[in-house]
Scaffold this active site. Structure first.
Site, PDB file in Angstrom:
ATOM      1  N   CYS B 112      30.012  33.130  26.587  1.00  0.00           N
ATOM      2  CA  CYS B 112      31.008  33.985  25.954  1.00  0.00           C
ATOM      3  C   CYS B 112      31.067  33.530  24.508  1.00  0.00           C
ATOM      4  O   CYS B 112      31.647  32.482  24.212  1.00  0.00           O
ATOM      5  CB  CYS B 112      32.364  33.827  26.633  1.00  0.00           C
ATOM      6  SG  CYS B 112      33.685  34.682  25.733  1.00  0.00           S
ATOM      7  N   CYS B 115      34.959  33.724  23.052  1.00  0.00           N
ATOM      8  CA  CYS B 115      36.024  32.808  23.508  1.00  0.00           C
ATOM      9  C   CYS B 115      35.488  31.937  24.637  1.00  0.00           C
ATOM     10  O   CYS B 115      34.688  31.045  24.370  1.00  0.00           O
ATOM     11  CB  CYS B 115      37.316  33.541  23.855  1.00  0.00           C
ATOM     12  SG  CYS B 115      37.211  34.925  24.997  1.00  0.00           S
ATOM     13  N   SER B 116      35.918  32.175  25.873  1.00  0.00           N
ATOM     14  CA  SER B 116      35.545  31.252  26.949  1.00  0.00           C
ATOM     15  C   SER B 116      35.479  31.972  28.289  1.00  0.00           C
ATOM     16  O   SER B 116      35.736  31.364  29.324  1.00  0.00           O
ATOM     17  CB  SER B 116      36.581  30.128  27.029  1.00  0.00           C
ATOM     18  OG  SER B 116      37.875  30.686  27.177  1.00  0.00           O
ATOM     19  N   CYS B 117      35.154  33.277  28.290  1.00  0.00           N
ATOM     20  CA  CYS B 117      35.154  34.059  29.522  1.00  0.00           C
ATOM     21  C   CYS B 117      34.193  33.455  30.541  1.00  0.00           C
ATOM     22  O   CYS B 117      33.050  33.126  30.207  1.00  0.00           O
ATOM     23  CB  CYS B 117      34.811  35.514  29.222  1.00  0.00           C
ATOM     24  SG  CYS B 117      36.041  36.284  28.156  1.00  0.00           S
TER      25      CYS B 117
END
Lengths: 219, 211
Positions: B112, B115-117
């Site tokens: 991702c 962000c941090s998906c």
């Protein structure tokens, strides 16, 4: 927004350093900051796109110097201050200085597991047919909104191929502004590595993003 | 974004003393509790869920079942959300799942960049490296370099497909079942599946690596 969070292809960050036997959290405050963020979403009345924008909408040097959960904490503080749930002064003083906002109900313990199990599906009923078909070649729009978007900079203006259609999904660019869900068709768009990184790019590489219809134009 | 506490100078202190951030979070929790916005018992439950119940062991079960049950594998590749829900994994950050299969010709890797998906119901919360600037920046432009950081080298001819999780679709890599595991039970195979092999930054263990 074009910000420090949009990292695809940026150079100079160095190697990836995996941590053997990494714990889920590295400090007690990370546990609490994580749980507070999840538990405040419903009482606070914000959505996931607003949360993401609250974390990324800051000076690059601030974004890059904060650890992951420091960013979560900063984002949570921003969202709560914006809505009058707490004041900046209360956060700095570390104690209650103003009465609570009326009508805000906490998440009860018995609601926790069902809420996590339910999650927040984003697929919605389509209101118009999809403009693109699998196999179509599309160009990603070259847009630079100052508000939240999920179109990464490294694919803007590039040619890709529609690989799949995931149905209509809540559109973050509008949902993050509190202007409704405005669902749009969501596609997986695949790019040749050299289309993104030039002739020197890895010839075996292809990269895909998931892109809503408003990000695409016919090639 | 910088790494976690331990590699960050202004946090590099004795953990017996409370950091500024620790104090800030404690104070915030007491403000929110006093105002009646949060119930601390709910916070404890959330932490317990993500530390003890939701983690890579869930994804490992999915992969091991797909390796032994061709019908399940077919359902998983066709409708991953439903097939994963058969094993009772579902919900937050896994509402819309897609499983991508590694083959001798193609290796898949998930990132991702924004962000941090990450697919929480099957993998838990993401490790620090997955959320870090080095991974998010290089996975899409230099995946072979990233793989080298993990000690993995793929044949030159193998195609690499990187999936940037920019929407609410969450990806799980189905690694290739190692050779020499013919006749192994689902339980025995599970010992070969690693978290990183389900992100695409690693390969499953070889039969000789487990007893």
């Amino acid at each position: 927004m074009d910000g420090a969070h949009d990292m695809g292809g940026v150079k100079g960050f160095g190697p990836v350093v995996p941590e053997p036997d990494e714990p889920v959290f590295h400090a007690e405050w990370e546990r609490r900051a994580f749980a507070l963020t999840l538990a405040m979403a419903r009482p606070g009345g914000w959505n996931i796109d607003m949360t993401r924008f609250a974390r990324e909408n800051r000076p690059p040097q601030d974004y890059l110097s904060k650890t992951y959960y420091e960013l979560w904490l900063a984002g949570l503080e921003t969202l709560m201050i914006e809505r009058g749930l707490v004041t900046h002064e209360e956060i700095e003083a570390g104690r209650v200085l103003a009465p609570p906002k009326p009508g805000v109900k906490p998440v009860a313990p018995q609601e926790v597991t069902p809420a996590i199990r339910r999650g927040g599906p984003t697929e919605r009923t389509p209101s118009a047919p999809a403009l693109f078909n699998v196999g179509d070649v599309v160009r990603m729009k070259d847009i630079h909104p100052v508000t939240h978007t999920r179109l990464p900079h490294y694919v803007r203006g590039r040619l890709g191929t529609i690989e799949s259609n995931h149905g209509c999904h809540v559109f973050p660019d509008v949902n993050s502004l509190g202007r409704g869900e405005d669902p749009h068709w969501l596609y997986t768009v695949r790019f040749d590595g050299r289309e993104l990184w030039g002739k020197e790019g890895d010839p075996t590489l292809s990269v895909s993003v998931d892109a809503w219809e408003p990000y695409l134009e016919r090639a | 974004m910088s790494g976690h506490d331990h590699d960050h100078h202004h946090h590099d202190h004795d953990h017996s003393e409370l950091s500024e951030t620790e104090l800030r979070v404690r104070a915030l929790e007491s403000i929110l509790t006093e105002k009646g916005y949060v119930d601390p018992a709910s916070l404890d439950l959330l932490i317990d869920l993500y530390e003890k119940k939701i983690g890579p062991r869930n994804g490992i079960r999915v992969v091991a079942k797909a390796w032994t049950d061709p019908d399940y594998r077919a359902r998983l590749l066709k409708d991953a959300t439903a097939a994963i829900a058969e094993l009772d994994y579902s919900g937050r950050q896994g509402e819309h799942m897609v499983v991508v299969e590694n083959t001798p010709g193609q290796h898949n890797m998930v990132v991702c960049t924004l962000c941090s998906c990450y697919p929480h119901p099957v993998l838990g919360l993401p490790p620090v490296w997955y959320k870090s600037a080095p991974y998010r920046s290089r996975a899409v432009s230099d995946p072979r370099g990233v793989l080298k950081d993990f000690g993995v080298t793929l044949p030159d001819a193998t195609k690499i497909r990187v999936w940037d999780s920019t929407a609410e679709i969450r990806y799980l890599v189905l690694p290739m079942r190692p050779e020499g595991t013919e006749g192994w039970s689902e339980e025995k195979l599970a010992a070969l599946v690693t978290r990183d092999s389900m992100i695409g930054t690693g390969l499953p263990k070889q039969p000789g690596e487990v007893s």
